[in-house]
Write a protein that holds these residues in place. Structure first.
Motif: not given
Length: 243
Positions: A80-102
């Motif tokens: 009937g309610r929620l007291d605490v939400l922990v947004n933990n799910a996460g991903v890297t997106g895949g590596m490597p991630q040099q900005p010039s080639t990502v």
């Protein structure tokens, strides 16, 4: 209605998320184990229950509108309610991630889970959080999301490897955390970002130097803040992190 404190942790079937669920459960809370993989979710719930935790499974893919809406209905029907939400799910997106080639696909993947997923889940759960006497939202960020730290040194040994998808996604998550805190400043909902440190998980090929239990500690602290606790903050075990 369940009289226990009710928490939902996304990405809770393993690693830091599991340890957050275990830590909150050890307080006597009822903890929803949010995870998209059915078997891993069931195994995590069984392990938590064996340890005495009042755990329940929540099928949850944070990138899918229908899945998130169904998760909100499940929590509503159960408690009937929620007291605490922990947004933990996460991903890297895949590596490597040099900005010039990502690849842009890697950037989209990181943003879809690490930012849009948080927005999607938080907004679906807000009506339930508003029913709580002391609601808390904890967004699991990373120290690499700190622009202050990133700009203070160009040495990867100080700020982590180049990651043009993952690091910026955590910076944006920090910004989103501040926006929620501003919008909700006149309510009793406290919203904060947490950095678990360099934890050994499959996200980094288990190269981290901290245990998942150590990484979970800051989230548990922010989930249990008193009513006069901070909101709109960015924290690690050592204290406040500069944005």
């Amino acid at each position: 209605m369940n009289e226990r404190t009710i928490a939902l942790v996304t990405g809770a079937n393993k690693g830091i998320g599991y340890e957050i669920a275990a830590g909150l459960g050890a307080l006597g809370w009822s903890v929803g184990v949010g995870a998209r993989d059915e078997q891993r979710r069931a195994d995590a719930v069984a392990k938590l229950r064996a340890a005495g935790v009042d755990a329940f499974g929540v099928p949850l893919n944070v990138t899918d509108d229908a899945s998130v809406a169904a998760a909100a209905r499940l929590v509503a029907d159960r408690a009937g309610r929620l007291d605490v939400l922990v947004n933990n799910a996460g991903v890297t997106g895949g590596m490597p991630q040099q900005p010039s080639t990502v690849s842009l696909a890697a950037v989209r993947t990181a943003l879809e889970t690490n930012v849009l997923g948080v927005l999607r889940v938080t907004n679906a759960m807000l009506p339930l959080l508003r029913r709580s006497p002391a609601p808390r939202i904890v967004n699991m960020s990373s120290g690499v999301g700190s622009l202050t730290r990133q700009s203070s040194s160009l040495d990867e040994r100080d700020t982590g490897p180049l990651s043009a998808a993952y690091s910026p996604s955590k910076t944006m998550l920090n910004a989103v955390t501040i926006q929620y805190a501003k919008e909700l400043r006149d309510t009793n909902i406290l919203v904060n970002a947490a950095c678990p440190g360099f934890v050994a998980t499959d996200l980094n090929g288990f190269r981290g130097v901290r245990t998942p239990e150590q990484g979970a500690a800051v989230a548990i602290r922010l989930a249990t803040l008193p009513d006069d606790g901070p909101t709109g903050g960015y924290f690690e075990d050592a204290g406040v992190i500069p944005w």
